[in-house]
Design a protein around this motif. Structure first.
Motif, PDB file in Angstrom:
ATOM      1  N   VAL A   1      41.729  43.074  36.934  1.00  0.00           N
ATOM      2  CA  VAL A   1      41.938  44.518  36.055  1.00  0.00           C
ATOM      3  C   VAL A   1      43.467  44.608  35.337  1.00  0.00           C
ATOM      4  N   ASP A   2      43.936  43.468  35.187  1.00  0.00           N
ATOM      5  CA  ASP A   2      45.263  43.782  34.643  1.00  0.00           C
ATOM      6  C   ASP A   2      45.304  43.607  33.006  1.00  0.00           C
ATOM      7  N   PRO A   3      45.852  44.429  32.314  1.00  0.00           N
ATOM      8  CA  PRO A   3      45.851  44.590  31.000  1.00  0.00           C
ATOM      9  C   PRO A   3      46.064  43.041  30.307  1.00  0.00           C
ATOM     10  N   ASP A   4      46.767  42.305  30.898  1.00  0.00           N
ATOM     11  CA  ASP A   4      47.038  41.172  30.358  1.00  0.00           C
ATOM     12  C   ASP A   4      46.081  40.009  30.706  1.00  0.00           C
ATOM     13  N   LEU A   5      44.975  39.961  29.649  1.00  0.00           N
ATOM     14  CA  LEU A   5      43.798  39.111  29.520  1.00  0.00           C
ATOM     15  C   LEU A   5      43.798  37.758  30.060  1.00  0.00           C
ATOM     16  N   SER A   6      45.221  37.238  29.895  1.00  0.00           N
ATOM     17  CA  SER A   6      45.402  35.877  30.092  1.00  0.00           C
ATOM     18  C   SER A   6      45.112  35.765  31.918  1.00  0.00           C
ATOM     19  N   LEU A   7      45.447  36.634  32.407  1.00  0.00           N
ATOM     20  CA  LEU A   7      45.071  36.924  33.915  1.00  0.00           C
ATOM     21  C   LEU A   7      43.818  36.565  34.373  1.00  0.00           C
ATOM     22  N   ARG A   8      42.919  36.529  33.284  1.00  0.00           N
ATOM     23  CA  ARG A   8      41.577  36.407  33.947  1.00  0.00           C
ATOM     24  C   ARG A   8      41.201  35.086  34.229  1.00  0.00           C
ATOM     25  N   PHE A   9      41.826  34.070  33.605  1.00  0.00           N
ATOM     26  CA  PHE A   9      42.011  32.489  33.947  1.00  0.00           C
ATOM     27  C   PHE A   9      42.312  32.353  35.400  1.00  0.00           C
ATOM     28  N   THR A  10      43.438  32.983  35.547  1.00  0.00           N
ATOM     29  CA  THR A  10      44.080  32.757  36.907  1.00  0.00           C
ATOM     30  C   THR A  10      43.311  33.369  38.199  1.00  0.00           C
ATOM     31  N   ALA A  11      42.649  34.590  37.631  1.00  0.00           N
ATOM     32  CA  ALA A  11      41.713  35.355  38.645  1.00  0.00           C
ATOM     33  C   ALA A  11      40.519  34.494  39.111  1.00  0.00           C
ATOM     34  N   SER A  12      40.033  33.872  37.916  1.00  0.00           N
ATOM     35  CA  SER A  12      38.779  33.155  38.158  1.00  0.00           C
ATOM     36  C   SER A  12      39.250  31.838  38.837  1.00  0.00           C
ATOM     37  N   ALA A  13      40.370  31.114  38.590  1.00  0.00           N
ATOM     38  CA  ALA A  13      40.823  30.179  39.605  1.00  0.00           C
ATOM     39  C   ALA A  13      40.985  30.542  40.881  1.00  0.00           C
ATOM     40  N   GLY A  14      41.674  31.689  41.124  1.00  0.00           N
ATOM     41  CA  GLY A  14      41.969  32.088  42.359  1.00  0.00           C
ATOM     42  C   GLY A  14      40.430  32.436  43.264  1.00  0.00           C
ATOM     43  N   ALA A  15      39.471  32.958  42.474  1.00  0.00           N
ATOM     44  CA  ALA A  15      38.151  33.445  43.104  1.00  0.00           C
ATOM     45  C   ALA A  15      37.678  31.906  43.773  1.00  0.00           C
ATOM     46  N   ILE A  16      37.798  30.771  43.053  1.00  0.00           N
ATOM     47  CA  ILE A  16      37.488  29.414  43.610  1.00  0.00           C
ATOM     48  C   ILE A  16      38.026  29.151  44.840  1.00  0.00           C
ATOM     49  N   LEU A  17      39.480  29.438  44.693  1.00  0.00           N
ATOM     50  CA  LEU A  17      40.254  29.276  45.835  1.00  0.00           C
ATOM     51  C   LEU A  17      39.904  30.125  47.047  1.00  0.00           C
ATOM     52  N   GLN A  18      39.550  31.387  46.836  1.00  0.00           N
ATOM     53  CA  GLN A  18      38.946  32.271  48.000  1.00  0.00           C
ATOM     54  C   GLN A  18      37.732  31.863  48.486  1.00  0.00           C
ATOM     55  N   LEU A  19      36.909  31.036  47.515  1.00  0.00           N
ATOM     56  CA  LEU A  19      35.573  30.625  48.064  1.00  0.00           C
ATOM     57  C   LEU A  19      35.994  29.233  49.081  1.00  0.00           C
ATOM     58  N   ALA A  20      37.066  28.606  48.717  1.00  0.00           N
ATOM     59  CA  ALA A  20      37.594  27.395  49.642  1.00  0.00           C
ATOM     60  C   ALA A  20      38.138  28.043  50.875  1.00  0.00           C
ATOM     61  N   VAL A  21      39.030  29.146  50.847  1.00  0.00           N
ATOM     62  CA  VAL A  21      39.365  29.709  52.028  1.00  0.00           C
ATOM     63  C   VAL A  21      38.448  30.356  52.811  1.00  0.00           C
TER      64      VAL A  21
END
Length: 556
Positions: free
Chosen positions: A241-261
């Protein structure tokens, strides 16, 4: 028949799979709407360069395993000590209101008890502690996540006891207890040796769901968890939900990491299962009997009862704060009472309250229709297939960030984000599994001979269904509806992402207030968040007795 039977599964599987696809592609840099037109590992490079990422992963992993282990230990020990006793039956009746409490409201109630100026220290000060001012101790938000784990245990223990209650009728509890007693085993030891392993196999998916939820929870972590760094799921939601839209890519990569965790937590749990089975086998082979188990039984019964009492005491603290005027520490009670907090908050409550009720009623009603259709079209006596069971448990076994991020992208592309239809569908994904868990055993226990008698007397199958089966299952239907309603009320991440900030609910507003320090306003929102589910559970308990007051067996 096939279409109606598979409709509930499609409502779950299609959005979840679409959401997973919508999460995986941006995680590898592909999101044309934000300029990502080629596959890349750059989002993962940015993610791994994030400060404090290892601590966030550790918090998520430890939280998921510890909350599941403690909750299962409490629920299993309580069952071993109390099954077949009046205490067990009283706990069964207490489960409904405990399950009605949303996670966020329970977290606030717990926090209002344990903070340095909370109700516990007020009752103990100054006569027991000597304190005249709150101690400077970090309790809520501690770096180890202990308060977060404790808050999750308060809610997950009743859920696991509910699963055990659903599985116990299929177990020969009384006969096994008599057999164990005749061989000199204590009550708890006999239950563990003879009943625990087959019982655990029936609730295993529920335990894995607790691990998945606890390792990726957001609303409870925002209230009780540390924030420097926060658990992984909280940081992902903030990036999304950050105004910096480029963080959406990082958040999606983090979601994959969360699945792995979460997968790692589940695999570690499978290893713990094998260790536990080995230890149990060794104890059984050595003939450990523990016939004198009065003290362990008292502890095993007392701890879950204490957790329930703790939660109730937390809501007493919420009630006191929402009506408190001047209340300095260490006064046990406020010096004066006022409704100022309610008057201040009330003008802003209309929209969130309306959205909460609309989404909860709609998702619970649609979910009930889909579940009844599925159960009604299943051949009598045929259990659900492994595939359908897996699909039903899918939203509970996957971290929400793993597919809700992608579902938000899909809603934005279709222009449905911020609409009631999309919000209700996102809630329905989580409501349906709980409705199925609640209904399937009651449905299977119904004696089909009642309907056969009705058809033999000339009624059509459809008439027998509506005039015989559904009225006789009114208790189970109302209880399931109340549980589905409560699940919808407690939804946080799906409301924030799919509602796009335009459809706030009592839950999202209450969690947003967690960053502030106005306890009176927080108490108002937390109590209002809990009130609608409690009213529904009360109706579910009272209405059958009123409808069937002249039919004793129906009202029971």
């Amino acid at each position: 028949m096939l279409i109606s039977s598979g409709l509930a599964l499609a409502v779950i599987a299609l959005p979840v799979l679409a959401g997973l696809a919508g999460t995986v592609l941006p995680a590898f840099g592909y999101l044309p709407a934000l300029g990502g037109r080629t596959l890349s590992l750059e989002p993962f490079h940015d993610l791994l360069a994030t400060p404090g990422l290892n601590d966030s992963i550790r918090l998520s992993l430890v939280t998921g395993l510890a909350a599941a282990l403690i909750s299962l230990g409490l629920a299993g020990a309580f069952t071993a000590a109390a099954a077949g006793t009046p205490v067990f039956e009283r706990m069964r009746r207490l489960l409904a209101p405990l399950l009605a409490i949303p996670h966020a409201a329970a977290a606030f109630a717990f926090a209002f008890l344990i903070v340095p100026s909370g109700l516990i220290l007020r009752f103990l000060s100054p006569w027991a502690t000597g304190l005249q001012r709150p101690p400077d101790v970090l309790i809520v938000g501690d770096p180890a996540g202990l308060s977060l784990i404790a808050g999750l245990v308060l809610k997950e223990t009743p859920f696991l006891i509910l699963l055990i209650l659903a599985a116990l009728p299929q177990m020969p509890v009384a006969r096994s207890r008599q057999l164990a007693a005749s061989l000199g085993y204590g009550r708890m030891t006999g239950f563990v040796f003879l009943q625990w392993q087959p019982l655990y196999r029936q609730i295993r998916l529920g335990v894995l769901a607790v691990i998945a939820f606890s390792s990726s929870v957001i609303d409870v972590a925002l209230i009780l968890g540390p924030n420097l760094p926060a658990p992984l799921s909280v940081r992902l939601a903030q990036w999304m939900v950050d105004p910096d839209l480029s963080l959406r890519f990082t958040a999606s990569a983090g979601a994959i990491l969360q699945l792995a965790v979460t997968l790692a937590a589940i695999l570690l749990w499978v290893g713990l299962e094998r260790v536990g089975a080995t230890i149990l086998g060794v104890m059984r082979e050595r003939g450990l009997r523990l016939a004198r188990d009065r003290i362990p039984r008292a502890v095993a019964i007392g701890l879950p009862v204490a957790t329930a009492s703790f939660l109730i005491a937390g809501f007493l603290a919420l009630f006191l704060w929402c009506c408190a005027g001047f209340w300095p520490f260490p006064d046990t009670l406020p010096q004066d009472w006022t409704l100022r907090s309610w008057r201040t908050a009330w003008p802003r409550l209309g929209g969130p309250l309306a959205t909460t009720l609309i989404a909860a009623f709609a998702s619970a009603f649609i979910g009930m229709v889909l579940v009844v259709l599925r159960l009604a079209t299943r051949p009598v006596g045929r259990p659900a297939s492994v595939l359908s069971q897996g699909v039903m448990w899918l939203p509970l076994l996957l971290p929400q960030v793993g597919f809700l991020f992608g579902l938000q992208f899909l809603a934005i592309r279709t222009g449905t984000d911020g609409s009631y239809a999309a919000l209700i569908l996102s809630h329905l994904i989580f409501v349906l599994p709980y409705l199925m868990i609640t209904m399937q055993d009651a449905w299977a226990a119904f004696d089909p001979r009642y309907e056969r008698v009705a058809t033999a007397l000339g009624a059509s199958r459809l008439r027998a269904f509506f005039r015989v089966r559904l009225p006789m299952m009114m208790n189970a239907l109302l209880a399931a509806f109340a549980i589905g309603f409560a699940v919808s009320v407690g939804q946080y991440l799906s409301t924030v992402l799919i509602g796009a900030g335009r459809l706030p609910t009592l839950t999202t507003e209450a969690v947003a207030l967690a960053a502030g320090d106005n306890r009176r306003t927080i108490a108002v929102y937390a109590l209002l968040q809990t009130l609608p589910p409690l009213i529904l559970f009360a109706i579910a308990a009272i209405l059958p007795a009123l409808l069937w007051r002249n039919r004793r067996a129906m009202a029971a």
